[in-house]
Design a protein around this motif. Structure first.
Motif, mmCIF file in Angstrom:
data_model
loop_
_atom_site.group_PDB
_atom_site.id
_atom_site.type_symbol
_atom_site.label_atom_id
_atom_site.label_comp_id
_atom_site.label_asym_id
_atom_site.label_seq_id
_atom_site.Cartn_x
_atom_site.Cartn_y
_atom_site.Cartn_z
ATOM 1 N N LEU A 179 -1.100 -13.938 6.957
ATOM 2 C CA LEU A 179 -1.769 -14.172 5.679
ATOM 3 C C LEU A 179 -2.502 -12.919 5.211
ATOM 4 N N LEU A 180 -3.121 -12.221 6.181
ATOM 5 C CA LEU A 180 -3.835 -11.008 5.821
ATOM 6 C C LEU A 180 -2.877 -9.960 5.258
ATOM 7 N N SER A 181 -1.727 -9.821 5.935
ATOM 8 C CA SER A 181 -0.738 -8.864 5.448
ATOM 9 C C SER A 181 -0.238 -9.257 4.066
ATOM 10 N N GLU A 182 0.026 -10.586 3.938
ATOM 11 C CA GLU A 182 0.500 -11.061 2.628
ATOM 12 C C GLU A 182 -0.560 -10.853 1.560
ATOM 13 N N ALA A 183 -1.831 -11.134 1.928
ATOM 14 C CA ALA A 183 -2.913 -10.938 0.965
ATOM 15 C C ALA A 183 -3.062 -9.474 0.578
ATOM 16 N N GLN A 184 -2.896 -8.591 1.590
ATOM 17 C CA GLN A 184 -2.984 -7.169 1.288
ATOM 18 C C GLN A 184 -1.861 -6.741 0.343
ATOM 19 N N GLU A 185 -0.655 -7.270 0.629
ATOM 20 C CA GLU A 185 0.450 -6.936 -0.258
ATOM 21 C C GLU A 185 0.197 -7.473 -1.662
ATOM 22 N N GLY A 186 -0.295 -8.732 -1.733
ATOM 23 C CA GLY A 186 -0.609 -9.308 -3.043
ATOM 24 C C GLY A 186 -1.688 -8.523 -3.758
ATOM 25 N N ALA A 187 -2.710 -8.114 -2.967
ATOM 26 C CA ALA A 187 -3.781 -7.333 -3.588
ATOM 27 C C ALA A 187 -3.260 -5.998 -4.092
ATOM 28 N N GLU A 188 -2.343 -5.403 -3.309
ATOM 29 C CA GLU A 188 -1.769 -4.121 -3.742
ATOM 30 C C GLU A 188 -0.957 -4.301 -5.024
ATOM 31 N N ARG A 189 -0.171 -5.432 -5.023
ATOM 32 C CA ARG A 189 0.601 -5.696 -6.248
ATOM 33 C C ARG A 189 -0.322 -5.931 -7.430
ATOM 34 N N ALA A 190 -1.381 -6.727 -7.180
ATOM 35 C CA ALA A 190 -2.323 -7.003 -8.270
ATOM 36 C C ALA A 190 -3.004 -5.720 -8.743
ATOM 37 N N ARG A 191 -3.309 -4.846 -7.756
ATOM 38 C CA ARG A 191 -3.958 -3.585 -8.124
ATOM 39 C C ARG A 191 -3.031 -2.723 -8.979
ATOM 40 N N GLN A 192 -1.768 -2.681 -8.542
ATOM 41 C CA GLN A 192 -0.810 -1.913 -9.328
ATOM 42 C C GLN A 192 -0.644 -2.509 -10.720
ATOM 43 N N HIS A 193 -0.600 -3.864 -10.762
ATOM 44 C CA HIS A 193 -0.466 -4.534 -12.056
ATOM 45 C C HIS A 193 -1.658 -4.221 -12.948
ATOM 46 N N LEU A 194 -2.874 -4.327 -12.337
ATOM 47 C CA LEU A 194 -4.076 -4.039 -13.124
ATOM 48 C C LEU A 194 -4.114 -2.587 -13.577
ATOM 49 N N LEU A 195 -3.691 -1.696 -12.670
ATOM 50 C CA LEU A 195 -3.665 -0.286 -13.060
ATOM 51 C C LEU A 195 -2.716 -0.056 -14.235
ATOM 52 N N GLU A 196 -1.538 -0.731 -14.125
ATOM 53 C CA GLU A 196 -0.571 -0.572 -15.219
ATOM 54 C C GLU A 196 -1.123 -1.116 -16.524
ATOM 55 N N GLU A 197 -1.775 -2.337 -16.381
ATOM 56 C CA GLU A 197 -2.374 -2.921 -17.585
ATOM 57 C C GLU A 197 -3.465 -2.004 -18.135
ATOM 58 N N ALA A 198 -4.266 -1.446 -17.202
ATOM 59 C CA ALA A 198 -5.336 -0.559 -17.650
ATOM 60 C C ALA A 198 -4.765 0.682 -18.331
#
Lengths: 231, 244
Positions: B76-95
């Motif tokens: 779950l931690l690995s999955e959460a980290q991957e999700g957080a990384e994806r979300a971060r990339q998404h937010l960066l792209e949106e930003a």
């Protein structure tokens, strides 16, 4: 002067003369029955002080019988334990003023020795069978048969005489000192009598155990020793 | 010394009775309670062993469960980290996109403001030019300020549609506004020039309007003919604004 070795009846029940040893033994019976009944009527799994003493005595008795006979002590507990307690109570009854211990009389000692003799024969036959028991008299050789037969009688007599001599001598010494010196002088000898009485009770009980164990043979069946203790 | 056989017999019986008494009241109950305690202890021991076995089994199960939980946690931690990384990339792209949009909007706004500022500066420059011209022309002598515009006004009237020219002076005197008062000669010259253009005599009604700076203006019912500096300056300013 009255002969201390003569036995006069206290009273008669019909044709039966009741002597002092019999009366004292009856008193011991009554006290033993009442005391044991009171002491064991409320036995619990969590023992009190008195129950602990009783259990310690029974456990030590079982251990002594097991060590001596290498057998289950349940079948012999009542015989050996009762002999020990009776001889001890009879010996210590001399502490009561005016009471002569029953074991200071040959009749009482002879009764105890006869019971031990009968128990020896009974348990020997029960363990080895009549033929096997009789065969023990021919060990280690048939030449020993007369000596073994004489031994049966002599060791019974030794039981009688040992107990009688020790207890009777103590009573005599205390009586002589009382007549010569006064009230307080015999007290050390009475204390010594307590020790002598306890030792004689122990010796009588241990010898009875040894005699019965010897009559049953050296090597008991394995199933007999493996049995759980029983009352 | 005597031996009493009765006493021997009685003592034998007494001892046998004592055996029964002690067996019944002492040895049997005490040995029974000892055996019962031993049995209870063995039962307790058995239960304790069973409890221990159950506890050990539960412990092993708990450890296995802990291992599973640890593995699930790691996953779950690995999955959460991957999700957080994806979300971060998404937010960066949106930003980035939002910043680009904001930058484009700011640049457009800046361009608009710059255009407005430039227009305002051009308007101010035009106003300043008009003001300068107005001040300079105000120093011209009065007759000259209008006489030179008579020919121009007549030419403009000549270029009017025929119908409009026919309507001039039909309903009354033709209204003329002049930057300064016209003298008699100037008024005569204006009337002559208009008569020549229209082919008939028309009455004039001359009024003075200093706002014209210099020149003349003819007001007809259906047309206005302007030939003065005010109209020229207004046109110049409109052209400057249109080019800015």
């Amino acid at each position: 002067m009255e002969n201390p070795l003569t036995l006069e009846p206290l009273f008669r029940l019909g044709p039966v003369p009741v002597t002092e040893p019999v009366a004292v033994t009856w008193a011991i019976l009554v006290l033993a029955a009442a005391g044991c009944h009171l002491a064991t009527r409320r036995l619990r799994l969590a023992p009190g002080r008195l129950q602990t003493v009783l259990e310690l005595f029974v456990t030590a008795l079982d251990s002594q019988i097991r060590d001596t006979m290498q057998r289950d002590p349940g079948r012999f507990r009542t015989l050996i334990g009762s002999i020990f307690l009776y001889v001890l109570a009879a010996n210590w009854s001399s502490l009561v003023p005016g009471i002569e211990p029953p074991t200071a009389r040959l009749e009482t000692d002879a009764a105890l020795a006869l019971i031990v003799f009968a128990a020896t024969v009974w348990h020997g036959i029960a363990a080895l069978g009549p033929g096997g028991y009789l065969a023990t008299f021919a060990e280690p050789s048939w030449v020993m048969i007369p000596l073994n037969l004489v031994e049966q009688v002599t060791r019974t007599f030794s039981l009688i005489v040992r107990l009688f001599g020790n207890v009777m001598s103590g009573v005599f010494v205390i009586g002589i000192l009382l007549s010569l010196a006064g009230l307080l002088v015999p007290i050390p000898l009475m204390a010594l009598d307590l020790l002598t009485g306890a030792v004689q009770a122990y010796i009588f009980a241990v010898l009875a155990t040894v005699f019965i164990g010897a009559a049953m043979g050296e090597h008991p069946p394995a199933s007999q020793t493996a049995k759980e203790p029983r009352p | 010394m005597t031996f009493d056989w009765w006493t021997l017999g009685l003592q034998t019986v007494n001892v046998l009775v004592l055996f029964w008494i002690l067996s019944h009241f002492l040895f049997r109950p005490v040995s029974e309670i000892i055996a019962k305690r031993q049995a209870a202890a063995m039962d307790e021991l058995g239960r304790a062993r069973a409890d221990r076995a159950r506890a050990e089994a539960a412990l092993a199960e708990a450890r296995a469960r802990d291992d599973d939980v640890a593995q699930q946690r790691a996953a779950l931690l690995s999955e959460a980290q991957e999700g957080a990384e994806r979300a971060r990339q998404h937010l960066l792209e949106e930003a980035r996109q939002e910043a680009a949009g904001l930058r484009a909007g700011a640049e457009a706004e800046a361009r608009r403001l710059r255009r407005e500022a430039e227009a305002a500066m051009q308007d101010a420059a035009a106003d300043l030019a008009v003001e300068i011209s107005q001040r300079l022309l105000a120093r011209l002598p009065g007759p000259g300020a209008s006489a030179g515009f008579i020919d121009g006004l007549a030419k403009a009237v000549a270029e009017l549609p025929e119908q409009t020219r026919q309507g001039l002076g039909a309903a009354g005197p033709v209204a003329i506004r002049a930057a300064c008062a016209l003298g008699p000669e100037e008024t005569r010259a204006l009337a002559d020039r208009l008569a020549a253009v229209l082919g008939r005599e028309v009455a004039l009604s001359v009024s003075v309007d200093p706002a014209l700076i210099a020149g003349l203006e003819l007001d007809a019912p259906h047309a206005v003919v302007r030939n003065h500096f005010r109209a020229d300056l207004d046109r110049i300013r409109q052209e400057l604004g249109a080019h800015g």
